[in-house]
Design an enzyme around this catalytic site. Structure first.
Site, short mmCIF file in Angstrom:
data_model
loop_
_atom_site.label_atom_id
_atom_site.label_comp_id
_atom_site.label_asym_id
_atom_site.label_seq_id
_atom_site.Cartn_x
_atom_site.Cartn_y
_atom_site.Cartn_z
N ASP A 13 80.05 43.90 0.84
CA ASP A 13 79.29 43.16 -0.18
C ASP A 13 79.41 43.78 -1.57
O ASP A 13 78.50 43.67 -2.38
CB ASP A 13 77.80 43.06 0.20
CG ASP A 13 77.60 42.47 1.58
OD1 ASP A 13 78.32 41.51 1.91
OD2 ASP A 13 76.74 42.97 2.33
N LYS A 16 83.98 41.90 -3.68
CA LYS A 16 85.45 41.76 -3.58
C LYS A 16 85.90 40.35 -3.90
O LYS A 16 86.93 40.14 -4.51
CB LYS A 16 85.93 42.13 -2.17
CG LYS A 16 85.70 43.57 -1.80
CD LYS A 16 86.13 43.84 -0.38
CE LYS A 16 85.23 43.21 0.66
NZ LYS A 16 83.85 43.70 0.71
N ALA A 39 82.64 38.07 7.33
CA ALA A 39 82.76 38.30 5.89
C ALA A 39 82.12 37.13 5.14
O ALA A 39 82.00 36.04 5.68
CB ALA A 39 84.23 38.40 5.51
N GLY A 40 81.73 37.39 3.93
CA GLY A 40 81.16 36.31 3.12
C GLY A 40 81.38 36.57 1.66
O GLY A 40 80.85 37.54 1.13
N HIS A 41 82.20 35.78 1.05
CA HIS A 41 82.44 35.91 -0.39
C HIS A 41 81.74 34.75 -1.08
O HIS A 41 81.87 33.62 -0.66
CB HIS A 41 83.92 35.75 -0.71
CG HIS A 41 84.75 36.89 -0.27
ND1 HIS A 41 84.25 38.13 0.00
CD2 HIS A 41 86.08 36.97 -0.08
CE1 HIS A 41 85.25 38.92 0.35
NE2 HIS A 41 86.37 38.23 0.32
N GLN A 224 84.54 43.36 4.51
CA GLN A 224 83.61 44.46 4.79
C GLN A 224 83.96 45.66 3.89
O GLN A 224 84.57 45.46 2.85
CB GLN A 224 83.61 44.86 6.28
CG GLN A 224 83.00 43.80 7.21
CD GLN A 224 83.98 42.72 7.63
OE1 GLN A 224 85.09 43.01 8.01
NE2 GLN A 224 83.58 41.48 7.58
N LEU A 332 77.02 46.08 -12.70
CA LEU A 332 76.48 47.09 -13.61
C LEU A 332 75.17 46.59 -14.23
O LEU A 332 74.21 47.36 -14.39
CB LEU A 332 77.50 47.38 -14.73
CG LEU A 332 77.06 48.47 -15.70
CD1 LEU A 332 77.20 49.84 -15.05
CD2 LEU A 332 77.85 48.41 -17.00
#
Ligand code: IMP
Length: 424
Positions: A13, A16, A39-41, A224, A332
């Site tokens: 997470d 990416k 996975a999860g984008h 991951q 950030l």
């Protein structure tokens, strides 16, 4: 353009998906090499919001080719569902998505076992995504898995499903008291998936090597993160594949010399979902602030993510394991309102300071994190697109990270959108 790997440097997470999406224009091919729909984008572009699980974000870019590599475990139902959802959003998916014939399939008994084991483990559960990932890799390594190519061969498919059910059904019923599966029904469903996916199935290893030989540039998209790697992560609280850069060689059949650069993606703080050690975790209001401000809820399961300060030993370990050339530092802006920002610089294990992550000491609770507190910037960096425009304290934070982990931060993400990025 050389071939580049984009790897998660923490517990997943890290963002990416956004980085792959951002850099995609420069590549011809985007290939995944491990994992599955755990996975999860989330990629945000213009007014659209795309949640991707199996398919690389390259699919959103016209003209790019995407590959699901042999190292993946693929649930065909989830894949077809994702294809339909993307199509409904206007994304074209035809010859641009290839599937390796040697990737392994996830079947419903894998998912049932994953859920049953987690339920039985009580307090000792891993906190998996419940998608059947671990059990699917188990059958692969146990040499009775069903590969994508098997979906195209009725005799092989039937035999393999019958064999798998003869083992999984008693296990599910007797050990876990769960429902069993009718091999005939599974066969009917999976032979149909094979028919629908047939045009996309190819010898993925040959295909990717042909792309490389013909000087197409490839982006290797990790899923991951390094600390979830089956060999190098916080075992047993890990996923069941090699998430580190070495996974590319086995998970695609690509020789190491073809991986020319490695970008490590790291959040400006740390998060983790599921159980397992997280030494810099914040359990009080500060952790809640990071979760709220960073919208730290899982893309796949919606679970709240655990949050904590940046852990430099984790990043140093990641730089070492992956040969990271540069870092993309994400989120950030989530630190904007924090007056003083502690960063873990090392671990004291029985009087000796570790600069890399001391896995065994951490697993056994025998460690003490050491922190250095940096000044916050107390002003908004949200959406900033130029490094010069960052407050001095934010630049100091980035500089500190670079010096400590000996890798340059070349990309800074200041918001979820593609445009909200600094490229140095
Ligand atoms: P599994 O991959 O579903 O077996 O889950 C094993 C561990 O990896 C659990 O702690 C999950 O929360 C974690 N995990 C799996 N996929 C992801 C991901 O994409 N991001 C973050 N954590 C993940």
């Amino acid at each position: 353009m050389p071939n580049v790997a984009v790897i998660g440097s923490q517990w997943g997470d890290e963002g990416k998906g956004k980085i792959v999406d951002l850099l995609c224009e420069r590549f011809d091919v985007v290939a995944r090499f491990q994992g599955g729909h755990n996975a999860g984008h989330t990629v945000k572009f213009a007014d659209q919001h795309f949640a991707l699980r199996l398919i690389p974000s390259g699919i959103l870019h016209p003209g790019k080719l995407c590959l699901l590599g042999n190292g993946m475990v693929i649930d065909p139902e989830a894949l077809l569902d994702e294809i339909e959802k993307l199509r409904a959003l206007g994304v074209s998916i035809d010859g641009n998505l290839k599937i390796s014939d040697s990737a392994h399939c996830i079947l419903p008994y894998h998912k049932a076992l994953d859920l049953a084991r987690e339920a039985a483990a009580g307090g000792g559960k891993i906190g998996t995504t419940g998608r059947g990932i671990g059990p699917a890799y188990e059958t692969k390594v146990g040499r009775f898995g069903i590969r994508v190519a098997d979906l195209l061969d009725p005799d092989v498919l039937r035999t393999r499903i019958e064999f798998a059910c003869s083992e999984k059904n008693p296990l599910l019923q007797t050990v876990y008291g769960c429902e069993t599966f009718d091999p005939e029904k599974l066969y009917e469903a999976y032979i149909r998936y094979g028919e629908v996916l047939a045009d996309r199935i190819t010898n993925g290893t040959l295909w990717i090597n042909e792309q490389i030989r013909s000087r197409k540039s490839v982006m290797f998209e990790g899923a991951q993160g390094t600390m979830l790697d089956i060999d190098h992560g916080t075992y047993p609280f890990v996923t069941s594949s090699n998430t580190v850069v070495g996974g590319i060689c086995t998970g695609l059949g690509v020789a190491p010399k073809h991986i020319n650069r490695v970008i490590g993606v790291a959040k400006a703080y740390t998060t983790r979902v599921g159980s397992g050690a997280f030494p810099t975790e914040l359990l009080g209001e500060e952790g809640e602030h990071l979760r709220r401000r960073g919208n730290e809820f899982g893309t796949v399961t919606g679970r709240p993510r655990r949050t904590g300060w940046l852990d430099l030993p984790v990043l140093r370990t990641s730089v070492m394991l992956n040969g990271i050339d540069e870092i993309a530092l994400t989120k950030l802006d989530v630190l904007d309102e924090i007056a003083e920002i502690p960063v873990c610089t090392g671990y004291n294990v029985r009087g000796k300071v570790w600069k890399t992550f001391p896995s065994f000491a951490v697993a056994h609770g025998d460690y003490k994190p050491e922190y250095r507190t940096l000044k916050g910037w107390a002003q908004s960096t949200e959406g900033t697109t130029s490094y010069d425009a960052l407050p001095q304290a934010a630049k100091d934070y980035i500089r500190f990270v670079e010096d400590e982990i000996e890798a340059k931060v070349t990309i800074v993400s200041t918001g979820p959108r593609r445009e909200e990025t600094i490229v140095r």
